[in-house]
Design an enzyme around this catalytic site. Structure first.
Site, PDB file in Angstrom:
ATOM      1  CG  ASN A   1      80.137 -29.796 -51.734  1.00  0.00           C
ATOM      2  OD1 ASN A   1      81.219 -29.772 -51.180  1.00  0.00           O
ATOM      3  ND2 ASN A   1      79.397 -30.901 -51.829  1.00  0.00           N
TER       4      ASN A   1
ATOM      5  CD  GLU B   1      86.114 -34.517 -48.436  1.00  0.00           C
ATOM      6  OE1 GLU B   1      85.032 -34.652 -49.026  1.00  0.00           O
ATOM      7  OE2 GLU B   1      86.992 -33.718 -48.799  1.00  0.00           O
TER       8      GLU B   1
END
Ligand code: C2E
Ligand code: MG
Ligand code: MG
Length: 596
Positions: free
Chosen positions: A414, A532
């Site tokens: 990320n 997700e």
């Protein structure tokens, strides 16, 4: 009363004024476990200056012939003891009164100076005269008795508290504070601990603060009555260091031994309260952390503002303390690390990658949620350093797995939008890849839609350059925040990750339409799609029916440490655990790998 009111209102305003002056502040934010302690140390010079000014004012008043307010107050407080004799009961009453006054921030022994003057000093003088003449001292309780046996380290027997902190505190900060306080406490100066820990106005420490000196008085009293230690027959200053003072005031090493015993007893009394304080501080800390997480997770509207550090109250204080701790954590092994959450592809039946997720095991607070860490690092301009550390850790791990995992296994990392502001960011990532000898296509960077808030051209340029060398780019949490389908076209992307808030798709729901549109669009744009937050089989079936094939979520696996993750990937791929057959998923095995 008039004097008190004047002092209170004037003193408060003056103090606050001094606090706002930058050069009067000591930056000592991360010294103690209590959120207030950093503040207390920081504003100490302002407090001292305020006191100094009042001392000067007082001197001026006295020289002008004004009456002595303090003396009047002292006489009032000492009145109940005016008829006392030098007895055990008197001494326990006197010490308890002194400690209770301290608990409210009033210097107990000073406020009760009349007792010292009327009872204790005469007893000391009588003892010294007799001892000098070779006789046995008549009085047990004297001016020197209390600082020597009941106030080692200062009022409240705080040297015992320091020992307890050193022995039972579970936090580095607790032990650091104890070491920091050791030197002044050896000379019986404990104000920083009284107001800093704090002991004053702290209901948890009220019991040991009163109890420890009383028990210590009893120990010394019994030692004297049992003829194990002489009575105090010599004069010492209250600043005489503990252990030496026992010898000096009695003229015997028995005095030192009694002090040692009293210190141990005091430490045993304080120890459970140290633990209780830390437990309560940790509980309070969790509440503040939860509130910080809420703030850190709310969508950003500007990438300039500090989101946590400028908050008022506990949240702001906690953020400042965490910012200091983060600095330490970045240089301490083991506090900052990664966990890896596997991603599965039902088209190929393989675990095709893992998302690296930041973890911080804080010594006092336990796990700090990644959005909080990232937001605080952004607030103090350390996100570049932290971000590169995360990339290095992830790439190193992928490199370690080189021989065990296939070449198409991708590690996803990320990014904070702010990392992309650095125009050399892409070069730094390429350096890391080269250092780890990693093919760029083994790395995927995840950005969020807030990247589009950046007014800067560097951000998109960095992403383009990374893609040019082969690094993949994913758009994370799509469908939340400032979602616009334009982003799918405007950003240089390989993957879209649908936010877990959209993973709940009941037939005919709005979510179903949104997911279906995103799935269709990503197919048209040739983007890989990952959903997700899959937590159950129902979600998985619905999403598969909508054309989704790649998934990540607790249903398959929670984020795992490196070795369990490797084991998961190797086992699942060997057993072909995620191959879809005859529209039925072989999901029984998933349940066996799910963790609590
Ligand atoms: P994210 O990138 O969307 O990561 C997925 C988050 O969802 C992770 O939370 C993961 O543990 C959680 N999750 C995965 N599957 C499920 C599920 O089935 N149910 C539920 N309820 N949650 C699931 P985590 O690790 O707490 O991370 C939260 C966010 O913090 C991440 O969201 C990401 O935005 C940020 N973050 C994490 N690590 C880093 C990092 O290294 N750098 C940056 N800049 N941000 C990070
Ligand atoms: Mg992510
Ligand atoms: Mg996400």
């Amino acid at each position: 009363m008039l004097g008190a009111l004047l002092v209170a209102s004037l003193g408060g305003s003056l103090f606050l004024k001094f606090c706002s002056i930058r050069f009067l502040r000591i930056p000592l934010n991360n010294l103690s476990s209590d959120l207030l302690v950093g503040d207390v140390f920081t504003v100490m010079p302002a407090g001292m200056l305020t006191i100094l000014l009042f001392a000067l004012l007082k001197a001026a008043l006295v020289s002008a012939g004004w009456s002595d307010f303090g003396g009047t107050l002292s006489n009032l407080l000492a009145a109940p003891f005016s008829t006392s004799s030098n007895s055990l009961l008197f001494s326990i009453g006197y010490e308890t009164a002194a400690q209770v006054l301290w608990l409210f921030g009033i210097h107990g022994p000073n406020a009760l100076y009349a007792i010292q003057l009327n009872v204790l000093i005469p007893a000391s003088q009588a003892n010294m005269a007799v001892v000098a003449g070779g006789g046995h001292a008549p009085f047990i309780f004297t001016e020197g008795f209390f600082p020597t046996f009941a106030r080692m380290g200062g009022s409240g027997g705080t040297l015992s508290l320091i020992l307890a902190l050193l022995l039972v505190s579970r936090t580095v900060r607790g032990r650091k504070l104890a070491l920091f306080m050791m030197l002044p406490a050896l000379f019986n100066v404990n104000e920083p601990l009284l107001f800093g820990l704090p002991l004053v106005l702290n209901p948890v420490y009220a019991i040991p603060f009163v109890l420890a000196p009383v028990v210590q008085i009893l120990i010394a009293y019994v030692a004297i009555i049992a003829d194990l230690m002489p009575r105090t027959g010599y004069s010492i200053a209250w600043t005489t260091p503990a252990l030496f003072s026992g010898y000096a005031v009695t003229g015997s090493f028995a005095g030192t031994l009694v002090q040692l015993l009293s210190l141990a007893a005091g430490a045993a009394i304080y120890a459970p309260f140290v633990r209780m304080t830390e437990y309560l501080a940790a509980k309070k800390g969790q509440e503040v952390l939860a509130s910080l997480l809420h703030i850190a997770e709310s969508p950003e509207t500007s990438l300039k503002a500090k989101r946590c550090l400028d908050l008022p109250g506990d949240e702001g204080r906690m953020s400042a303390a965490l910012a200091g701790d983060l600095e330490d954590a970045l240089t301490t092994q083991g506090q900052i690390f990664l966990e890896f959450q596997p991603q599965v592809d039902f088209r190929t039946g393989r675990v095709f990658g893992a998302e690296a997720l930041l973890r911080w095991q804080h010594p006092l607070l336990g796990r700090v949620a990644p959005p909080v860490i990232v937001t605080i690092a952004e607030d103090v301009d350390r996100i570049d350093r932290l971000g590169l550390e995360i990339l290095s850790l992830a790439c190193r791990q992928r490199s370690v797995w080189r021989d065990v995992l296939s070449d198409d296994f991708v590690i996803a990392v990320n990014l904070s939008p702010r990392q992309l502001l650095d125009r050399d960011f892409h070069r730094k990532v390429i350096d890391i890849l080269q250092r780890e000898d990693l093919p760029p296509c083994w790395l995927e960077v995840e950005i969020t839609e807030s990247t589009m808030l950046l007014p800067d051209v560097n951000a998109i340029d960095n992403l383009k350059r990374l893609r040019e060398v082969g690094v993949k780019v994913a758009l994370d949490d799509f469908g939340m925040g400032h979602t616009s389908l334009h982003y799918l076209r405007e950003l240089p992307l390989d993957t879209v990750k649908i936010d877990r808030a959209l993973a709940d798709v009941s037939p005919g729901s709005v979510n179903e339409h949104i997911v279906k549109s995103i799935a269709d669009l990503s197919r048209t744009l040739n983007l890989s799609l990952v959903v997700e937050g899959i937590e159950n089989e129902r979600q998985l079936k619905r999403l598969s029916a909508l054309g989704c094939e790649r998934f990540q979520g607790y249903f398959f696996s929670r984020p795992l440490a490196e070795n369990p993750c490797l084991e998961f990937v190797v086992d699942a791929n060997r057993e072909r655990r995620f191959v879809a057959r005859e529209e039925r998923f072989l999901l029984n095995d998933c349940a066996t790998v799910r963790q609590p």
